[in-house]
Design an enzyme around this catalytic site. Sequence first.
Site, PDB file in Angstrom:
ATOM      1  CG  ASP A   1       4.313  10.121   6.789  1.00  0.00           C
ATOM      2  OD1 ASP A   1       4.165  10.807   5.763  1.00  0.00           O
ATOM      3  OD2 ASP A   1       3.584   9.161   7.092  1.00  0.00           O
TER       4      ASP A   1
ATOM      5  CG  HIS B   1       3.175   7.600   4.036  1.00  0.00           C
ATOM      6  ND1 HIS B   1       2.426   7.701   5.191  1.00  0.00           N
ATOM      7  CD2 HIS B   1       2.379   6.966   3.130  1.00  0.00           C
ATOM      8  CE1 HIS B   1       1.240   7.157   4.989  1.00  0.00           C
ATOM      9  NE2 HIS B   1       1.185   6.698   3.755  1.00  0.00           N
ATOM     10  CG  ASP B   2       6.307   3.807   0.817  1.00  0.00           C
ATOM     11  OD1 ASP B   2       5.078   3.777   0.993  1.00  0.00           O
ATOM     12  OD2 ASP B   2       6.834   3.811  -0.321  1.00  0.00           O
TER      13      ASP B   2
ATOM     14  CB  SER C   1      -1.590   5.105   4.556  1.00  0.00           C
ATOM     15  OG  SER C   1      -1.558   6.078   3.556  1.00  0.00           O
TER      16      SER C   1
END
Length: 393
Positions: free
Chosen positions: A343, A373-374, A178
Site C-alpha cells: 500500500d 491499497h485495493d 481505508s
Amino acid sequence: MPDRTTRTATPDRSGRPLPSALPRASSAWREGDPVGRRRFVDLGALDLEAGGRLPDVRLAYETWGTPAPDGSNAVLVLHALTGDSHVTGDAGPGHPTPGWWSTLVGPGAPIDTDRWYVVAPNVLGGCQGSTGPSSPAPDGRPWGGRFPQVTVRDQVAAELRLAEALGIGSWALVVGASMGGQRALEWAVTAPHRVRRLAAIATTAQTSGDQIASFHTQLTALAADPRFRGGDYYDAPDGEGPHVGLGLARQIAHQTYRSAAELDARFGRVPQGGEEPLEGGRFAVQSYLDHHGDKLARRFDANTYAVLTRSMITHDLGRDRGGVEAALATITADTLVVAVDSDRLFLPEQSARIAAGVPGARPLRTLRTPYGHDGFLIEHEQLGPMVRDHLAG
Ligand SMILES: CC(=O)SCCNC(=O)CCNC(=O)[C@H](O)C(C)(C)COP(=O)(O)OP(=O)(O)OC[C@H]1O[C@@H](n2cnc3c(N)ncnc32)[C@H](O)[C@@H]1OP(=O)(O)O
Ligand SMILES: N[C@@H](CCO)C(=O)O
C-alpha cells in the site's frame, strides 16, 4: 501475478460525453422509493465539529441476518470512499451487483450473516441515500457547494444515533478499511463501551502529509473543471456536471490504490490495443486509468467526493485528545489491525502505529499482495480468515 494487461474494456476516453444526469441517489429517498433493500432513518439535527449544523440528517443503511434478542450479535461494516451501504448480496432491483465486500460478508462468509446481524450505513455526506450535498437544504434546493464541512467525528456521531435508533447497545465488531477504517477507529475512541471488537484495515489514525497532498491534487482537479461551478452544478442549464474533473480526481487516486510494481508488471509499456503512442495513442495503463476515471464519474457525485475527501484530510484521532497515542490508549476493544504490504497510500507503518498504540491489540497482520491499497478488496482469501478468527476470539 496474473497477466491481465489484455483485459481491456471498451477504451473509454474521459472526454467522452456522459449522460447529463449525474448520480443523485438521494433523490430516491426524496421520492420515498428506497433502492433495493436500503432503509432510511431520520436522526434530527446534527451540530458539526467544525461549527456548522445540519438541520435534518438522514442515514441510509442495509442489514443482513437476524438480531439476537439482546442485540449482542450486531456487526457494523463501514465503507471506504466510494463504497456504500450495499456490502453484500441479496440484491434488490436497484442493486444488480453483489456488493463491494461480498467475499467477506454473507451466509457462510467470514462475517457470517447466518450468525451475525450486519449493519452497513452509507456515510454522512454520501451520495447513496444518506444526507449529503445532493440532498435538499432547508430552502428545498440541493445543498451543493453550501454543504458544510463534516469530519470523521461527525460521521460517527450520526452512526451512533443510527445504533441508538436500531437499539444496538454495543457492536460485537466494528470493521472498516481505508476511510471506513478511519471511522472504525473513531468509533472505538468516541464510544469505547459500544465497541467490543475492532478491525482497522489499511487505514490510519491520522492523515499524513503525503496523503493530504494526494487528496489535495484530487480536490484541485475537481475544482478546476468549469462544470464544477463551486459545487452548484445540479441545476446547471446545460445539465452537465463536472465529470471530467471527477474522472481526473479518480485517476490520481486510482494510481495510489495500486502499487507501482503492479502497474509496471501488468501494463509496462504495452500500447493500448489499436493505438500507437508515437502517433498520439495511449499505453494500456493510460487506457486503464481513463476507464476507472470515466467509470466513477458515471456512478458517483463530485460534491460527495469532495466532502468525503476533506473529511479524510482533517482526520486526526488525536485532535483535542492529547495526540494520537493518547487517543489510541483509550481504546478498550479487542483490536485487530491489518496492513497491506504494497500500500503506497495508507502505509504499513501507519497500521503498525495503531497496533502499537492500542492496549492489548493483537499482533499486526499483513496482507501480502502486489495490488497495493485495493488489496483490501481483492485479497479476501488472506483477509477472510483474519476477520473470521477475530470474530471467533
Ligand atoms: C469500499 C469500497 O471501496 S467500494 C468501491 C470499490 N469499488 C471500486 O473501487 C470500483 C473501482 N474498481 C476497482 O477499484 C477495482 O476494480 C477493484 C479493487 C474493485 C477490483 O480490482 P481488480 O479486479 O484488480 O480490477 P482492475 O483494477 O483490474 O480493474 C478492472 C477494470 O479495468 C478494465 N481494464 C483493464 N485493463 C484495461 C485497459 N487497458 N483499458 C481499459 N480498461 C481496462 C477492465 O476491463 C475492468 O473493467 P470493469 O471494472 O468495468 O469491468
Ligand atoms: N477502491 C476504494 C479505494 C479507497 O479505499 C474506493 O473507491 O473506495
